[in-house]
Design a protein around this motif. Structure first.
Motif, short mmCIF file in Angstrom:
data_model
loop_
_atom_site.label_atom_id
_atom_site.label_comp_id
_atom_site.label_asym_id
_atom_site.label_seq_id
_atom_site.Cartn_x
_atom_site.Cartn_y
_atom_site.Cartn_z
N PHE A 10 -3.55 -8.33 6.21
CA PHE A 10 -3.60 -8.21 4.76
C PHE A 10 -2.20 -7.79 4.30
O PHE A 10 -1.74 -6.69 4.65
CB PHE A 10 -4.60 -7.15 4.32
N ASN A 41 0.92 -4.07 0.69
CA ASN A 41 0.07 -4.38 -0.46
C ASN A 41 0.46 -3.49 -1.64
O ASN A 41 0.87 -2.34 -1.47
CB ASN A 41 -1.40 -4.18 -0.08
N ILE A 55 -2.42 -4.07 7.96
CA ILE A 55 -2.56 -3.97 6.51
C ILE A 55 -1.25 -3.40 5.98
O ILE A 55 -0.98 -2.21 6.13
CB ILE A 55 -3.76 -3.06 6.15
N ASN A 107 -7.55 -8.99 11.12
CA ASN A 107 -6.91 -9.74 10.04
C ASN A 107 -5.56 -9.13 9.65
O ASN A 107 -5.30 -7.96 9.91
CB ASN A 107 -7.81 -9.75 8.80
N GLY A 142 -5.29 -3.98 -0.72
CA GLY A 142 -5.48 -4.97 0.32
C GLY A 142 -6.93 -5.38 0.41
O GLY A 142 -7.26 -6.56 0.48
N MET A 143 -7.83 -4.39 0.40
CA MET A 143 -9.27 -4.66 0.42
C MET A 143 -10.01 -3.56 -0.32
O MET A 143 -9.60 -2.41 -0.32
CB MET A 143 -9.78 -4.81 1.85
N ASN A 154 -0.85 -8.22 -1.28
CA ASN A 154 -1.86 -8.47 -2.30
C ASN A 154 -1.68 -7.56 -3.52
O ASN A 154 -1.03 -6.54 -3.45
CB ASN A 154 -3.24 -8.29 -1.68
N LEU A 208 -4.59 -12.89 4.83
CA LEU A 208 -4.92 -12.75 3.40
C LEU A 208 -3.68 -12.20 2.72
O LEU A 208 -3.37 -11.01 2.84
CB LEU A 208 -6.13 -11.84 3.24
N LYS A 209 -2.99 -13.05 2.00
CA LYS A 209 -1.60 -12.77 1.64
C LYS A 209 -1.31 -13.12 0.18
O LYS A 209 -1.68 -14.19 -0.31
CB LYS A 209 -0.68 -13.58 2.56
N ASN A 222 -6.93 -4.36 12.21
CA ASN A 222 -6.21 -5.13 11.21
C ASN A 222 -4.78 -4.62 11.03
O ASN A 222 -4.48 -3.45 11.29
CB ASN A 222 -6.94 -5.05 9.86
N TYR A 233 -6.98 -8.67 -5.03
CA TYR A 233 -7.30 -8.16 -3.69
C TYR A 233 -7.12 -9.26 -2.65
O TYR A 233 -7.26 -10.44 -2.95
CB TYR A 233 -8.77 -7.75 -3.61
N GLY A 234 -6.92 -8.82 -1.40
CA GLY A 234 -7.15 -9.75 -0.31
C GLY A 234 -8.64 -9.98 -0.12
O GLY A 234 -9.11 -11.11 -0.03
#
Length: 657
Positions: free
Chosen positions: A211, A250, A247, A209, A231-232, A214, A184-185, A245, A190-191
């Protein structure tokens, strides 16, 4: 982190602490270090994102090109996207609306492209949808909306996809979603954004994942204070595992749980080089943050505050009105932070409570209420009922039951952002603001400051520190050393080490009488006090107390209401050295007086100074009574004639070992 430089700093700092009276100690009780040292999920660009080269039996084969004529609504159907670029037409609202139980698979090189025209890729609330091995890019979801699973459908499995270069959130989430192995990039906001109307997201898995990059649209600067980046982001999620993950990079926080989230496990992640906090847990409940590596986070956010002269401690982990709440079902009833490595972030852990932020207060900008009272009952939290239980407790998030233990905190200011100013960086925080509004608030003044520091079961212990850490406690103006942090006034970090040693708590008062002043000692009656040079116990100065009349005599301190820093229930050792100065010294009583904050004497403990002609120590160990916050003393005696005198030197009041 520059390990050679860090090792040199640790050795230097250990020397300073030893010289300052710190005592060597065993390393903090260690649990097995299982935090990641390399990225646990280096997904982006990897072969793990490549789907099957041939279509599964029975699948609907979707050719590359314009797929606007394909019926994607069939339930329990597998759609296989061939290699190449797939589009959905030119209508902004062209989208895939899956049927229940449908599966979408991408061949190696299959790209679903929104062409900067389509808002959404996958929408509606079908259940049990699976999406694997697709690159999903170029969609233009509006602010606070998402591209994949736009309507937060339940039971979705989203695995091994690349979701990049979209606006809004790359991915939304619903209940029982499994989000695994994705890249998720570089999405605009957000991712991942986990929000659903009605607050019904449960049992969410975000595992393995990557991230990265983002919030390319930099929403916090477009809309200051929006709380809408990272990121989330999670909103009112009840049960989530965020594990394994990577992360990083971001433009905002890495992980942000905001508003009545509960029962989170954040474990085994590598969270690094994010512009703001690595983990932000806000007005939420019950989380285990375990065995993560957090490094190089919050450099931009910290330096931005420093440039403005803002002293707020920007932590790698920010616990803002985060409650351990046993009344809510969860795997823990605490905010537990354990087994993590925090390496050269702008700061450590900040636990904060906004005194003015509670249900129905203007400072609670979300309009939500606590999970204890419930969003529909916000109006209950008003005067006069809020001043009494149960609403007094249940109408606010307190920041309570925080348990920070068995973590490693490394900090070298030279390695942070090219060198960071230690008046702003390298801080832990346990603090609140002075409550001011609204007028009917029962939390005004220092109510919440006292609560978060002394009454809310917030504890740091058994941690390992390297570097020049400082602690911001009670309020932003109170920046203290490790020695005071571990002292009885705050009582934190029992069993912890700082550069290999345990700091010695500072004395409430130490007096060696080296200056020519006699303050704060003053004759009370029939006596005088003078400074003496030479013939001291230590150094060159002492105080001499002389009988001026053949009757009762006394000398008292004039620093009413006494020295601060006393903690009720704590044992203190009062000691001084004394000897006869002019014969014949009478028996003297050193009266140690414990006072409350208003100055009322709660108890007096006597220490007898019997006649001694050479320097002799007199001491007593006493437990401060309930309500005590200050201490002072007097010297009283009776002499049969004028003239007898005695000297005192090296007086100290310190926590008993």
């Amino acid at each position: 982190m520059g390990r050679n430089r860090a090792a040199a700093w640790a050795a230097f700092a250990a020397t300073i602490l030893t010289v300052a009276g710190a005592t060597p100690a065993k390393a903090a009780a260690a649990e097995s270090a299982t935090y990641p040292t390399t990225p646990p999920a280096a997904v982006c660009g990897s072969s793990s994102l490549n789907g099957p080269a041939t279509a599964p039996a029975g699948a609907v084969v979707v050719p590359a090109g314009d797929n606007s004529g394909v019926d994607f609504r069939l339930a329990n159907t597998t759609y296989y996207f061939q290699a190449g670029t797939h589009t959905l037409g030119t209508d902004p609202y062209a989208q895939i609306m899956p049927g229940n139980g449908s599966t979408f698979l991408g061949a190696p090189g299959a790209v679903l492209d929104g062409q900067k025209l389509n808002h959404y890729a996958f929408t509606q609330q079908a259940t049990g949808v699976t999406i694997r091995y697709l690159t999903i890019t170029g969609f233009t979801a509006p602010h606070d909306q998402g591209v994949v699973n736009h309507d937060s459908g339940d039971g979705w499995v989203v695995e091994h996809n690349t979701i990049r270069d979209n606006t809004g959130a790359g991915l939304m989430a619903g209940a029982k979603n499994e989000i695994r192995g994705n890249c998720l990039k570089d999405n605009g906001q957000y991712g991942l954004n986990a929000y659903k109307t009605g607050n019904t997201i449960t049992d969410l898995v975000v595992d393995g994942n990557e991230f990265t990059g983002n919030n390319t649209d930099d929403w916090e600067h477009q809309q200051p204070g929006c709380g809408c980046t990272g990121g989330m982001k999670f909103w009112a999620v009840n049960g989530a595992d965020v594990t394994g993950n990577w992360i990083h990079g971001n433009h905002g926080p890495g992980i942000w749980a905001d508003t009545n989230d509960n029962d989170f496990l954040i474990e085994g992640n590598l969270i690094e080089s994010n512009d703001s906090h690595a983990i932000f847990y806000e007005i939420s409940y019950n989380v285990v943050i375990r065995n993560n590596t957090l490094r190089d986070n919050a450099w931009p956010a910290g330096s931005e505050k420093a440039a403005k002269g803002d002293p707020f401690p920007v932590g790698a982990i920010y616990l803002s009105e985060a409650d351990g709440e046993p009344r809510l079902p969860a795997r823990t009833g605490k905010i537990e932070v354990t087994g993590n490595l925090l390496d050269n972030n702008w700061g450590g852990i900040t636990a904060w409570a906004n005194a003015d932020r509670f249900c129905n207060s203007p400072a609670s900008t979300t309009g939500d209420c606590t999970s204890i009272v419930g969003p529909s009952n916000t109006s209950q939290c008003s005067a006069p009922a809020i001043a009494d239980e149960p609403l007094y407790t249940d109408c606010r998030w307190w920041t309570k039951n925080v348990d920070v233990h068995h973590n490693t905190f490394d900090f070298d200011p030279a390695e942070v952002n090219g060198g960071c100013p230690t008046q702003y960086c390298g801080h832990m925080g346990l603090l609140s603001n002075w409550g001011t509004y609204p007028d009917w608030s029962p939390y005004k003044g220092d109510v919440i400051q006292k609560s978060i520091v002394h009454e809310s079961n917030n504890s740091w212990h058994d941690n390992t520190y390297t570097g020049p850490w400082q602690f911001k406690v009670t309020d932003m103006g109170n920046l203290i050393s490790p020695a005071l942090w571990v002292a009885p006034q705050y009582g934190q970090d029992a069993g912890s080490t700082f550069d290999g040693v345990t700091p010695t708590p500072p004395a409430i008062v130490e007096q060696d009488f080296e200056s020519s002043s006699v303050s704060p000692y003053t004759p009370w009656y029939s006596a005088s006090v003078t400074h003496q040079t030479g013939d001291a116990h230590g150094g060159s100065g002492s105080l001499q107390m002389t009988t001026d009349q053949a009757s009762g005599s006394a000398i008292q301190l004039d620093n009413y209401p006494g020295y601060t820093g006393v903690v009720a229930g704590t044992s203190y050792r009062a000691s001084l050295w004394y000897k006869e100065a002019v014969a014949t010294m009478p028996a003297v009583t050193w009266n140690v007086r414990w006072r409350d904050e208003s100055g009322t004497v709660l108890r007096t403990d006597p220490v007898t100074l019997a006649r001694e002609t050479t320097w002799t120590e007199a001491a007593g160990t006493f437990t401060a009574p309930a309500g005590a916050t200050r201490v002072d003393w007097t010297f009283t005696w009776n002499a049969s004639q004028t003239g007898p005198a005695f000297q005192i030197d090296d007086l100290a009041m310190r926590p008993a070992p």
